[in-house]
Scaffold this motif. Sequence first.
Motif, PDB file in Angstrom:
ATOM      1  N   ALA A  26       0.866  -1.175   0.000  1.00 10.87           N
ATOM      2  CA  ALA A  26       0.000   0.000   0.000  1.00 10.87           C
ATOM      3  C   ALA A  26       0.906   1.229   0.000  1.00 10.87           C
ATOM      4  CB  ALA A  26      -0.900   0.002   1.226  1.00 10.87           C
ATOM      5  N   THR A  27       0.638   2.172  -0.896  1.00 15.02           N
ATOM      6  CA  THR A  27       1.458   3.362  -1.047  1.00 15.02           C
ATOM      7  C   THR A  27       0.570   4.602  -1.024  1.00 15.02           C
ATOM      8  OG1 THR A  27       3.078   2.155  -2.378  1.00 15.02           O
ATOM      9  CG2 THR A  27       3.112   4.557  -2.567  1.00 15.02           C
ATOM     10  N   VAL A  28       1.046   5.648  -0.376  1.00 13.64           N
ATOM     11  CA  VAL A  28       0.376   6.950  -0.397  1.00 13.64           C
ATOM     12  C   VAL A  28       1.319   7.930  -1.075  1.00 13.64           C
ATOM     13  CG1 VAL A  28      -0.640   8.820   0.953  1.00 13.64           C
ATOM     14  CG2 VAL A  28      -0.816   6.459   1.770  1.00 13.64           C
ATOM     15  N   VAL A  29       0.803   8.689  -2.060  1.00  9.01           N
ATOM     16  CA  VAL A  29       1.587   9.665  -2.800  1.00  9.01           C
ATOM     17  C   VAL A  29       0.978  11.050  -2.587  1.00  9.01           C
ATOM     18  CG1 VAL A  29       2.358  10.398  -5.102  1.00  9.01           C
ATOM     19  CG2 VAL A  29       2.189   7.953  -4.555  1.00  9.01           C
ATOM     20  N   ASN A  30       1.794  12.015  -2.179  1.00  8.00           N
ATOM     21  CA  ASN A  30       1.331  13.395  -2.007  1.00  8.00           C
ATOM     22  C   ASN A  30       1.527  14.149  -3.315  1.00  8.00           C
ATOM     23  OD1 ASN A  30       0.694  15.989  -1.361  1.00  8.00           O
ATOM     24  ND2 ASN A  30       2.115  16.168   0.344  1.00  8.00           N
TER      25      ASN A  30
END
Length: 193
Positions: A26-30
């Motif tokens: 799971a990855t979060v990108v700003n």
Amino acid sequence: MQFKKVMTGAAVLLASAPAVMAVGSATVVNNCGFPIYYASVGQDYTANMQLLQGSFSEQYTQEGVGISIKLAPNATTSGPVSQFEFTWADGKVSYDLSNIDGYPFSAGGMEIVPSLQGDSNNPTCVPVDCPAGESVCTAAYNAPDDTRTMVCDQDSDLVLTMCPGGAAKRDVEVNSQGHVHYRVHARHLPRRA
């Protein structure tokens, strides 16, 4: 002769080793024009909010444990917090977005895109899209009894992009309650003669 015995022993050890399962992450990108803070928490652990330095990624490693990546435009969880939630179990990963504790990213939106999207075996392995500018995201949990969970195979990576449309040509202000406000720049068009 000794080499042959060593090689045979190594082959037996490799054959008896447990198979390594391929699992995703799971990855979060700003992609917003302002800082975002996150904390990845699970059933048995908590974490303090940290500044998201471009992106954060976490492999599925705790089978059967629900993970929540809490997201806010400030370093405290006392204001509105959106959550990227996932659970890895039985060869699948279940995932959702939750805005039960507020939706501080409504101006820029957010979207989860799985790397392996749905087919006849995984019809619920689909993107979760919260379009920019909508004060309530109907694809996310907004109340505890909503049903908004999607499911993919465990080898699918999930990428949550904050402000998927970007924040170009906008000024961003985060007020003391953690709400994000955009001021869109008007384009100056040449006057007609």
